[in-house]
Design a protein around this motif. Structure first.
Motif, PDB file in Angstrom:
ATOM      1  N   TYR A   6      41.356  66.223  65.238  1.00 49.75           N
ATOM      2  CA  TYR A   6      40.112  65.716  64.660  1.00 49.75           C
ATOM      3  C   TYR A   6      40.300  65.352  63.183  1.00 49.75           C
ATOM      4  O   TYR A   6      39.733  64.383  62.683  1.00 49.75           O
ATOM      5  CB  TYR A   6      38.954  66.708  64.835  1.00 49.75           C
ATOM      6  CG  TYR A   6      39.140  68.049  64.175  1.00 49.75           C
ATOM      7  CD1 TYR A   6      38.840  68.240  62.831  1.00 49.75           C
ATOM      8  CD2 TYR A   6      39.625  69.128  64.913  1.00 49.75           C
ATOM      9  CE1 TYR A   6      39.018  69.479  62.222  1.00 49.75           C
ATOM     10  CE2 TYR A   6      39.818  70.368  64.308  1.00 49.75           C
ATOM     11  CZ  TYR A   6      39.521  70.537  62.965  1.00 49.75           C
ATOM     12  OH  TYR A   6      39.716  71.752  62.378  1.00 49.75           O
ATOM     13  N   GLU A   7      41.160  66.139  62.500  1.00 51.42           N
ATOM     14  CA  GLU A   7      41.424  65.867  61.081  1.00 51.42           C
ATOM     15  C   GLU A   7      42.222  64.566  60.926  1.00 51.42           C
ATOM     16  O   GLU A   7      41.960  63.764  60.023  1.00 51.42           O
ATOM     17  CB  GLU A   7      42.209  67.041  60.483  1.00 51.42           C
ATOM     18  CG  GLU A   7      41.995  67.232  58.997  1.00 51.42           C
ATOM     19  CD  GLU A   7      42.589  68.556  58.522  1.00 51.42           C
ATOM     20  OE1 GLU A   7      43.521  68.479  57.705  1.00 51.42           O
ATOM     21  OE2 GLU A   7      42.147  69.638  58.976  1.00 51.42           O
ATOM     22  N   ASP A  10      39.820  61.757  61.400  1.00 47.47           N
ATOM     23  CA  ASP A  10      38.905  61.674  60.252  1.00 47.47           C
ATOM     24  C   ASP A  10      39.582  61.061  59.032  1.00 47.47           C
ATOM     25  O   ASP A  10      38.931  60.414  58.217  1.00 47.47           O
ATOM     26  CB  ASP A  10      38.382  63.071  59.875  1.00 47.47           C
ATOM     27  CG  ASP A  10      37.325  63.594  60.849  1.00 47.47           C
ATOM     28  OD1 ASP A  10      36.779  62.778  61.626  1.00 47.47           O
ATOM     29  OD2 ASP A  10      37.061  64.814  60.837  1.00 47.47           O
ATOM     30  N   GLU A  11      40.888  61.288  58.899  1.00 41.56           N
ATOM     31  CA  GLU A  11      41.603  60.859  57.691  1.00 41.56           C
ATOM     32  C   GLU A  11      42.274  59.492  57.824  1.00 41.56           C
ATOM     33  O   GLU A  11      42.949  59.039  56.896  1.00 41.56           O
ATOM     34  CB  GLU A  11      42.664  61.904  57.322  1.00 41.56           C
ATOM     35  CG  GLU A  11      42.065  63.213  56.832  1.00 41.56           C
ATOM     36  CD  GLU A  11      43.113  64.275  56.542  1.00 41.56           C
ATOM     37  OE1 GLU A  11      44.317  64.013  56.770  1.00 41.56           O
ATOM     38  OE2 GLU A  11      42.726  65.372  56.103  1.00 41.56           O
ATOM     39  N   ASN A  14      40.832  53.228  55.959  1.00 43.15           N
ATOM     40  CA  ASN A  14      40.002  52.065  56.281  1.00 43.15           C
ATOM     41  C   ASN A  14      40.511  50.823  55.569  1.00 43.15           C
ATOM     42  O   ASN A  14      39.943  49.741  55.702  1.00 43.15           O
ATOM     43  CB  ASN A  14      38.543  52.338  55.879  1.00 43.15           C
ATOM     44  CG  ASN A  14      37.586  51.421  56.612  1.00 43.15           C
ATOM     45  OD1 ASN A  14      37.909  50.906  57.676  1.00 43.15           O
ATOM     46  ND2 ASN A  14      36.421  51.183  56.037  1.00 43.15           N
ATOM     47  N   GLY A  38      37.158  58.525  62.168  1.00 45.42           N
ATOM     48  CA  GLY A  38      36.180  59.605  62.293  1.00 45.42           C
ATOM     49  C   GLY A  38      36.127  60.091  63.732  1.00 45.42           C
ATOM     50  O   GLY A  38      35.938  59.305  64.662  1.00 45.42           O
ATOM     51  N   ASN A  40      34.011  62.241  65.435  1.00 45.14           N
ATOM     52  CA  ASN A  40      32.709  62.142  66.109  1.00 45.14           C
ATOM     53  C   ASN A  40      32.320  60.692  66.358  1.00 45.14           C
ATOM     54  O   ASN A  40      31.763  60.344  67.412  1.00 45.14           O
ATOM     55  CB  ASN A  40      31.620  62.839  65.290  1.00 45.14           C
ATOM     56  CG  ASN A  40      31.740  64.360  65.355  1.00 45.14           C
ATOM     57  OD1 ASN A  40      32.517  64.894  66.154  1.00 45.14           O
ATOM     58  ND2 ASN A  40      30.991  65.055  64.523  1.00 45.14           N
ATOM     59  N   ASN A  41      32.615  59.847  65.395  1.00 50.02           N
ATOM     60  CA  ASN A  41      32.352  58.419  65.531  1.00 50.02           C
ATOM     61  C   ASN A  41      33.128  57.840  66.722  1.00 50.02           C
ATOM     62  O   ASN A  41      32.611  57.006  67.485  1.00 50.02           O
ATOM     63  CB  ASN A  41      32.759  57.721  64.223  1.00 50.02           C
ATOM     64  CG  ASN A  41      32.461  56.237  64.242  1.00 50.02           C
ATOM     65  OD1 ASN A  41      31.448  55.819  64.764  1.00 50.02           O
ATOM     66  ND2 ASN A  41      33.346  55.453  63.676  1.00 50.02           N
TER      67      ASN A  41
END
Length: 295
Positions: A6-7, A10-11, A14, A38, A40-41
């Motif tokens: 998940y990290e 998230d990282e 972009n 992300g 959750n995204n």
């Protein structure tokens, strides 16, 4: 183990050279790749689920699957990350070689670095095999399943197809020209196992390449490239791709001097970490899809 999955999602960046280089390939596979970042995204984008409790349940199951060492997800991540960092070392060596050719004062560098075309051919071939082995790890099938991989290639989409597009364009067409697949195969067919052992990219990932010893691994890599050669050639031909069209689109996104194109392959090797970037996205998608199916 590296960071939690998940990290890593998230990282994901972009912007920067990797993302810009991948965006430049939208003309090759229009609309196929969105830079999903992300965790959750990504869960919401993949499943359509927006209920926070459900998103959390899916996320927890996906993380548990990734952490389960009896599954191949961590191996796949390791392959994606390792082949990128090893390829970056090749880029530095190839860059030094080019500098050696262009500036007589640095001529001695030519004796210290691999000839770029041969090294690039090996690099292309090893990266292709990493894709095959990572696919097998993610899908829980034997790592030498060339036939399964070839069948799945026809259904590739999203970030997985983008990774193959980048492999074809940035590691094939730009540094090696339109005949890159044949050059790669010719290099492998005329190579001794000892030469493969000396290649940085191979050394980085050899522990997960099927074949037993380096002779068996060279044979496996050669068979893999021979099997996928037709797909790569069709990919280029059906889209009318040329080194020039790839570079023209790349220069719209990344500042590259067109009078230094012989440096471009090396520059991309060192700066565009597209295997690990899209690899993390592929892993996240597969984990989320499986988590939903199991809940």
């Amino acid at each position: 183990m590296s960071k939690p999955i998940y990290e890593l999602v998230d990282e994901l960046p972009n912007g920067g050279v990797t993302v810009m280089a991948l965006r430049s390939l939208d003309f090759v596979i229009p609309g196929e790749w969105q830079n999903l970042i992300g965790f959750n995204n990504t869960i919401t984008a993949v499943t359509g689920e927006s209920d926070p409790a459900m998103v959390q349940a899916i996320g927890e199951r996906a993380v548990a699957l990734f952490n389960d060492k009896s599954q191949g997800y961590q191996n796949a991540l390791w392959l994606y990350q390792t082949v990128d960092s090893a390829s970056g070392a090749l880029g530095a060596a190839a860059m030094a070689n080019k500098v050696g050719q262009d500036i007589s004062f640095l001529g001695f560098l030519q004796n210290l670095t691999p000839k770029p075309e041969k090294a690039q051919s090996i690099d292309l071939s090893v990266k292709l095999v990493v894709e095959l082995v990572a696919f097998c790890q993610i899908n829980g099938i034997p790592g030498d399943s060339i036939g399964d991989f070839l069948a799945a290639l026809g259904d590739y989409g999203g970030e997985s197809l983008m990774r193959m597009a980048a492999l074809v364009c940035f590691d094939g067409l730009v540094p090696l020209g339109p005949d890159f697949a044949l050059k790669g195969l010719s290099t492998l067919n005329n190579m001794q196992p000892k030469e493969l052992e000396e290649n940085n990219t191979f050394k980085g990932v050899r522990s997960l390449i099927p074949g037993g010893d380096s002779a068996g691994q060279l044979s496996f890599i050669t068979s893999s490239v021979d099997s996928v050669k037709g797909w790569m050639t069709d990919f280029v031909d059906s889209r009318g791709l040329t080194p020039e069209s790839v570079v023209d689109n790349l220069t719209k996104f990344v500042e590259v001097s067109k009078d230094k194109l012989d440096y471009l392959g090396a520059f991309l090797d060192m700066t565009a970490h597209y295997y690990s970037h899209t690899g993390v996205q592929t892993l996240a998608r597969r984990l989320i899809e499986r988590a939903v199916a199991e809940l």
